[in-house]
Design an enzyme around this catalytic site. Structure first.
Site, PDB file in Angstrom:
ATOM      1  N   ASP A  96       0.692  -1.315   0.409  1.00  0.00           N
ATOM      2  CA  ASP A  96      -0.347  -0.102  -0.254  1.00  0.00           C
ATOM      3  C   ASP A  96       0.731   1.763   0.055  1.00  0.00           C
ATOM      4  O   ASP A  96       0.860   2.266   0.562  1.00  0.00           O
ATOM      5  CB  ASP A  96      -1.225   0.275   1.044  1.00  0.00           C
ATOM      6  CG  ASP A  96      -0.536  -0.952   2.725  1.00  0.00           C
ATOM      7  OD1 ASP A  96       0.705   0.148   2.522  1.00  0.00           O
ATOM      8  OD2 ASP A  96      -0.891  -0.714   3.159  1.00  0.00           O
ATOM      9  N   GLU A 118      -0.936  -9.086  -1.332  1.00  0.00           N
ATOM     10  CA  GLU A 118      -1.830  -8.458  -0.014  1.00  0.00           C
ATOM     11  C   GLU A 118      -2.492  -7.587  -0.420  1.00  0.00           C
ATOM     12  O   GLU A 118      -3.129  -5.728   0.386  1.00  0.00           O
ATOM     13  CB  GLU A 118      -0.953  -7.916   0.873  1.00  0.00           C
ATOM     14  CG  GLU A 118      -0.553  -6.917   2.175  1.00  0.00           C
ATOM     15  CD  GLU A 118       0.476  -6.737   3.060  1.00  0.00           C
ATOM     16  OE1 GLU A 118       0.412  -5.599   3.145  1.00  0.00           O
ATOM     17  OE2 GLU A 118       1.240  -7.152   3.623  1.00  0.00           O
ATOM     18  N   GLU A 132      -1.741   4.937   3.675  1.00  0.00           N
ATOM     19  CA  GLU A 132      -1.717   3.678   3.164  1.00  0.00           C
ATOM     20  C   GLU A 132      -2.806   3.593   2.633  1.00  0.00           C
ATOM     21  O   GLU A 132      -3.552   2.263   1.355  1.00  0.00           O
ATOM     22  CB  GLU A 132      -1.214   2.748   3.698  1.00  0.00           C
ATOM     23  CG  GLU A 132       0.419   2.995   3.992  1.00  0.00           C
ATOM     24  CD  GLU A 132       0.808   3.866   4.569  1.00  0.00           C
ATOM     25  OE1 GLU A 132      -0.606   4.956   5.796  1.00  0.00           O
ATOM     26  OE2 GLU A 132       2.537   4.184   5.084  1.00  0.00           O
ATOM     27  N   HIS A 204       6.562   4.097  12.755  1.00  0.00           N
ATOM     28  CA  HIS A 204       7.719   5.014  11.815  1.00  0.00           C
ATOM     29  C   HIS A 204       6.229   6.102  10.455  1.00  0.00           C
ATOM     30  O   HIS A 204       6.515   6.252   9.535  1.00  0.00           O
ATOM     31  CB  HIS A 204       7.891   4.589  10.423  1.00  0.00           C
ATOM     32  CG  HIS A 204       7.276   3.704   9.571  1.00  0.00           C
ATOM     33  ND1 HIS A 204       6.814   3.975   9.083  1.00  0.00           N
ATOM     34  CD2 HIS A 204       6.938   1.661  10.236  1.00  0.00           C
ATOM     35  CE1 HIS A 204       5.991   2.230   8.536  1.00  0.00           C
ATOM     36  NE2 HIS A 204       6.274   1.576   9.296  1.00  0.00           N
ATOM     37  N   ARG A 206       3.321   8.125   9.672  1.00  0.00           N
ATOM     38  CA  ARG A 206       3.146   9.001   9.145  1.00  0.00           C
ATOM     39  C   ARG A 206       1.947   9.844   9.572  1.00  0.00           C
ATOM     40  O   ARG A 206       1.938  11.596  10.064  1.00  0.00           O
ATOM     41  CB  ARG A 206       2.470   9.960   7.561  1.00  0.00           C
ATOM     42  CG  ARG A 206       3.867  10.177   6.721  1.00  0.00           C
ATOM     43  CD  ARG A 206       3.433   9.624   5.103  1.00  0.00           C
ATOM     44  NE  ARG A 206       4.279   9.137   4.194  1.00  0.00           N
ATOM     45  CZ  ARG A 206       5.447  10.485   3.970  1.00  0.00           C
ATOM     46  NH1 ARG A 206       5.018  11.504   4.396  1.00  0.00           N
ATOM     47  NH2 ARG A 206       6.668   9.140   3.695  1.00  0.00           N
ATOM     48  N   HIS A 237      13.749   4.556  12.412  1.00  0.00           N
ATOM     49  CA  HIS A 237      13.333   4.619  11.096  1.00  0.00           C
ATOM     50  C   HIS A 237      14.052   5.431  10.718  1.00  0.00           C
ATOM     51  O   HIS A 237      14.083   6.596  10.669  1.00  0.00           O
ATOM     52  CB  HIS A 237      12.232   4.745  10.810  1.00  0.00           C
ATOM     53  CG  HIS A 237      11.739   4.900   9.360  1.00  0.00           C
ATOM     54  ND1 HIS A 237      11.803   5.451   7.980  1.00  0.00           N
ATOM     55  CD2 HIS A 237      10.966   3.699   8.447  1.00  0.00           C
ATOM     56  CE1 HIS A 237      11.330   5.487   7.148  1.00  0.00           C
ATOM     57  NE2 HIS A 237      10.815   3.895   6.894  1.00  0.00           N
TER      58      HIS A 237
HETATM   59  C1  UD1 Z   1       7.169   4.323   3.509  1.00  0.00           C
HETATM   60  C2  UD1 Z   1       5.555   3.985   3.432  1.00  0.00           C
HETATM   61  C3  UD1 Z   1       4.833   3.040   4.300  1.00  0.00           C
HETATM   62  C4  UD1 Z   1       6.000   2.108   4.784  1.00  0.00           C
HETATM   63  C5  UD1 Z   1       7.276   2.474   4.489  1.00  0.00           C
HETATM   64  C6  UD1 Z   1       8.154   1.756   5.465  1.00  0.00           C
HETATM   65  C7  UD1 Z   1       4.463   5.838   1.601  1.00  0.00           C
HETATM   66  C8  UD1 Z   1       3.717   6.888   1.742  1.00  0.00           C
HETATM   67  N1  UD1 Z   1       5.436   5.226   2.160  1.00  0.00           N
HETATM   68  O1  UD1 Z   1       6.781   5.328   4.194  1.00  0.00           O
HETATM   69  O2  UD1 Z   1       4.101   2.323   3.934  1.00  0.00           O
HETATM   70  O3  UD1 Z   1       5.110   1.820   6.005  1.00  0.00           O
HETATM   71  O4  UD1 Z   1       7.789   3.036   3.825  1.00  0.00           O
HETATM   72  O5  UD1 Z   1       9.399   1.803   5.764  1.00  0.00           O
HETATM   73  O6  UD1 Z   1       4.822   5.032   0.712  1.00  0.00           O
HETATM   74  N2  UD1 Z   1      14.809   7.844   4.258  1.00  0.00           N
HETATM   75  C9  UD1 Z   1      16.273   7.242   4.038  1.00  0.00           C
HETATM   76  N3  UD1 Z   1      16.908   5.792   3.685  1.00  0.00           N
HETATM   77  C10 UD1 Z   1      15.810   4.695   3.060  1.00  0.00           C
HETATM   78  C11 UD1 Z   1      14.408   5.210   3.363  1.00  0.00           C
HETATM   79  C12 UD1 Z   1      13.970   6.352   3.397  1.00  0.00           C
HETATM   80  O7  UD1 Z   1      16.519   7.680   4.413  1.00  0.00           O
HETATM   81  O8  UD1 Z   1      16.448   3.280   2.820  1.00  0.00           O
HETATM   82  C13 UD1 Z   1      14.108   8.689   4.637  1.00  0.00           C
HETATM   83  C14 UD1 Z   1      14.079   9.781   3.448  1.00  0.00           C
HETATM   84  O9  UD1 Z   1      14.698  11.076   3.922  1.00  0.00           O
HETATM   85  C15 UD1 Z   1      13.024   9.337   3.117  1.00  0.00           C
HETATM   86  C16 UD1 Z   1      12.471   9.468   4.025  1.00  0.00           C
HETATM   87  O10 UD1 Z   1      13.154   8.336   4.382  1.00  0.00           O
HETATM   88  O11 UD1 Z   1      13.192  10.933   1.723  1.00  0.00           O
HETATM   89  C17 UD1 Z   1      11.035   8.536   3.775  1.00  0.00           C
HETATM   90  O12 UD1 Z   1      10.502   7.584   2.777  1.00  0.00           O
HETATM   91  P1  UD1 Z   1       9.048   7.507   2.525  1.00  0.00           P
HETATM   92  O13 UD1 Z   1       9.245   6.115   1.643  1.00  0.00           O
HETATM   93  O14 UD1 Z   1       8.572   8.774   0.999  1.00  0.00           O
HETATM   94  O15 UD1 Z   1       8.274   7.394   3.806  1.00  0.00           O
HETATM   95  P2  UD1 Z   1       8.518   6.644   5.070  1.00  0.00           P
HETATM   96  O16 UD1 Z   1       8.525   7.337   6.249  1.00  0.00           O
HETATM   97  O17 UD1 Z   1       9.695   5.702   5.043  1.00  0.00           O
HETATM   98  N1  UDP Z   2      12.245  -4.799   9.005  1.00  0.00           N
HETATM   99  C1  UDP Z   2      13.630  -4.547   9.770  1.00  0.00           C
HETATM  100  N2  UDP Z   2      15.026  -4.299  10.187  1.00  0.00           N
HETATM  101  C2  UDP Z   2      14.224  -3.146  10.874  1.00  0.00           C
HETATM  102  C3  UDP Z   2      13.090  -3.349  10.779  1.00  0.00           C
HETATM  103  C4  UDP Z   2      12.169  -3.797  10.042  1.00  0.00           C
HETATM  104  O1  UDP Z   2      14.531  -5.926   8.468  1.00  0.00           O
HETATM  105  O2  UDP Z   2      15.519  -2.577  11.175  1.00  0.00           O
HETATM  106  C5  UDP Z   2      11.625  -5.949   8.899  1.00  0.00           C
HETATM  107  C6  UDP Z   2      10.963  -6.079   9.958  1.00  0.00           C
HETATM  108  O3  UDP Z   2      10.703  -7.744  10.137  1.00  0.00           O
HETATM  109  C7  UDP Z   2       9.108  -6.150   8.904  1.00  0.00           C
HETATM  110  C8  UDP Z   2       9.184  -4.714   8.216  1.00  0.00           C
HETATM  111  O4  UDP Z   2      10.933  -4.989   8.363  1.00  0.00           O
HETATM  112  O5  UDP Z   2       9.292  -7.332   8.188  1.00  0.00           O
HETATM  113  C9  UDP Z   2       8.439  -4.082   7.889  1.00  0.00           C
HETATM  114  O6  UDP Z   2       9.083  -3.013   7.776  1.00  0.00           O
HETATM  115  P1  UDP Z   2       8.601  -1.471   8.309  1.00  0.00           P
HETATM  116  O7  UDP Z   2       7.765  -1.538   9.850  1.00  0.00           O
HETATM  117  O8  UDP Z   2       9.066  -0.060   7.687  1.00  0.00           O
HETATM  118  O9  UDP Z   2       7.267  -0.843   7.121  1.00  0.00           O
HETATM  119  P2  UDP Z   2       5.434  -1.378   7.372  1.00  0.00           P
HETATM  120  O10 UDP Z   2       5.863  -3.541   7.720  1.00  0.00           O
HETATM  121  O11 UDP Z   2       5.085  -0.913   8.646  1.00  0.00           O
HETATM  122  O12 UDP Z   2       5.163  -0.665   6.220  1.00  0.00           O
END
Ligand code: UD1
Ligand code: UDP
Length: 388
Positions: A96, A118, A132, A204, A206, A237
């Site tokens: 999502d 999913e 999401e 993490h 939003r 995160h």
């Molecule tokens: C995203 C997804 C969320 C999911 C989450 C899993 C959307 C809107 N959100 O949220 O549904 O649960 O990923 O973790 O699609 N960043 C880094 N390195 C990384 C990843 C992220 O630095 O490897 C930082 C960057 O500044 C980036 C910010 O995190 O701009 C946000 O990343 P983004 O994918 O937009 O949103 P998440 O909060 O990670």
């Molecule tokens: N996870 C990981 N390292 C971490 C935290 C989570 O590999 O430090 C894994 C966790 O086991 C799960 C997935 O990441 O499978 C969940 O990702 P996240 O919580 O970022 O996103 P969400 O599931 O909420 O979309």
């Protein structure tokens, strides 16, 4: 040969798509291509490396603190070119995220069939989780195949008017990934005090940014201060809205260990080592019950009601008093803890990817194969509660 384009954008998509990619790679009829939008960068790369998957196309989308609108806009433009060049027979998306919604829209414009892995998770609240809930509703409108993890997600799709014939209950591929990982040598790679119980924390979402996340951090700090005999591990995160507050509030507390996001195998090791998990993660809500670990979920509602109904996951919101009270009960009350630390796996049996592959194979060959029989994942891999 049919060309299947598998899309991954973020860490959880890669973890949950990996079993599907690996299963498709075994099929002689399928040419598998992997598209990484790289909405996440480091966290995506960690997972792809762990599962030994290489992206064929990498859009390298991630920017620091990216906004939803700019991410969506930039991605949509790049996808035009990719879909024109690749011309896949099917595109598979998972979950999502912005990646899922945007790729689905681009596929719709290019009249390419979409399989949604999913599918059917709903809170029925457009603002929770944000964005999401609406991402998955839109993807549900655009998809051809809906791979629903549970019967309740199937029911959600039926309520929205999706045809029963297009919904396949497969289980969640996260359990496939977990079983593949739990079979390997797991090393947490962090020195913890073996004599102390561990509380594992992740957060993490939003919709929790700002005041709610500040409450969450204060609650963790209070728990750590009141329970010096318990250690807390929190892989933070990298989203700046999370990272800065977490470090400012929790960085100086002796029994809280803040670290970078863990690779998947060390994170599974951390879940197995944990006494209790406090998290707002979707994936963790699915994995922890299979590992017999209670989860307090930092949200008011969840699209994953099955574990809550089974009493192994509890919603505590982003509410300071609730988080502290419920965690303290589990730390103090052995019977309350035991009631939640039961090995159940309502989200899958480890065969979800096989079922998805089978559906696609049947579609292309027109031949029916026998259905894969349900397995009790918890019993199958011997996951059971570890002594406290
Ligand atoms: C995203 C997804 C969320 C999911 C989450 C899993 C959307 C809107 N959100 O949220 O549904 O649960 O990923 O973790 O699609 N960043 C880094 N390195 C990384 C990843 C992220 O630095 O490897 C930082 C960057 O500044 C980036 C910010 O995190 O701009 C946000 O990343 P983004 O994918 O937009 O949103 P998440 O909060 O990670
Ligand atoms: N996870 C990981 N390292 C971490 C935290 C989570 O590999 O430090 C894994 C966790 O086991 C799960 C997935 O990441 O499978 C969940 O990702 P996240 O919580 O970022 O996103 P969400 O599931 O909420 O979309």
């Amino acid at each position: 040969m049919k060309k299947i384009l598998c899309v991954v954008g973020t860490r959880p998509e890669a973890i949950k798509m990996a079993p599907v990619i690996l299963a498709l790679q075994q099929q002689s009829w399928a040419q598998v291509r992997v598209l990484a939008t790289a909405q996440h960068r480091q966290m995506l790369d960690q997972v792809l490396a762990f599962f030994d998957i290489e992206a064929d196309i990498d859009l390298n989308m991630m920017r620091p603190n990216q906004s939803l609108t700019t991410l969506t806009g930039r991605m949509l433009l790049d996808l035009d070119e990719v879909l024109l060049a690749e011309k896949p027979d099917v595109v598979l998306v998972q979950g999502d995220t912005t990646t899922v919604m945007t790729v689905s829209l681009a596929c719709f414009y290019h009249r390419i069939a979409i399989g949604h892995v999913e599918a059917g998770l709903r809170t029925w609240d457009r603002d929770n989780p944000f964005p999401e809930e609406i991402n998955r509703v839109l993807t549900g409108r655009l998809a051809h195949w809906h791979f629903a993890p549970t019967e309740s997600s199937r029911q959600n799709l039926l309520k929205e008017g999706v045809s029963d014939a297009d919904i396949i209950v497969t289980g969640n591929t996260v359990i496939d990934a977990l079983l593949m990982t739990a079979e390997r040598e797991l090393d947490l790679g962090i020195d913890l005090d073996a004599s102390k119980r561990l509380v594992l924390v992740t957060s993490h979402r939003r919709e929790n940014f700002g005041e709610p996340f500040a409450h969450i951090c204060r609650a963790i700090l209070k728990l750590a201060t009141d329970n010096p005999d318990v250690q807390f591990l929190y892989p933070v995160h990298p989203n700046p809205n999370v990272k800065e507050v977490a470090h400012a509030t929790l960085g100086k507390c002796a029994n809280i260990h803040l670290c970078e996001p863990l690779d998947y195998a060390p994170f599974v090791a951390a879940m197995k080592r944990a006494y209790l998990i406090i998290s707002d993660s979707g994936g963790v809500q699915e994995e922890a019950p299979a590992l017999a670990k209670p989860v307090l979920v930092l949200r008011e509602e969840t699209e994953r009601p099955e574990a809550v109904e089974q009493g192994v996951v509890k919603l505590v919101g982003a509410n300071f008093e609730n988080i502290v009270a419920e965690a303290q009960i589990l730390l103090d009350d052995e019977a309350a803890y035991r009631a939640m630390a039961r090995g159940v796996s309502p989200y899958g049996d480890g065969l979800a990817a096989g079922r998805i592959v089978q559906v696609l194979q049947q579609h292309f060959s027109g031949e029916l194969a026998p259905a894969l029989q349900p397995v009790d994942a918890g019993l199958e891999v011997g996951f059971e509660a570890e002594p406290a």
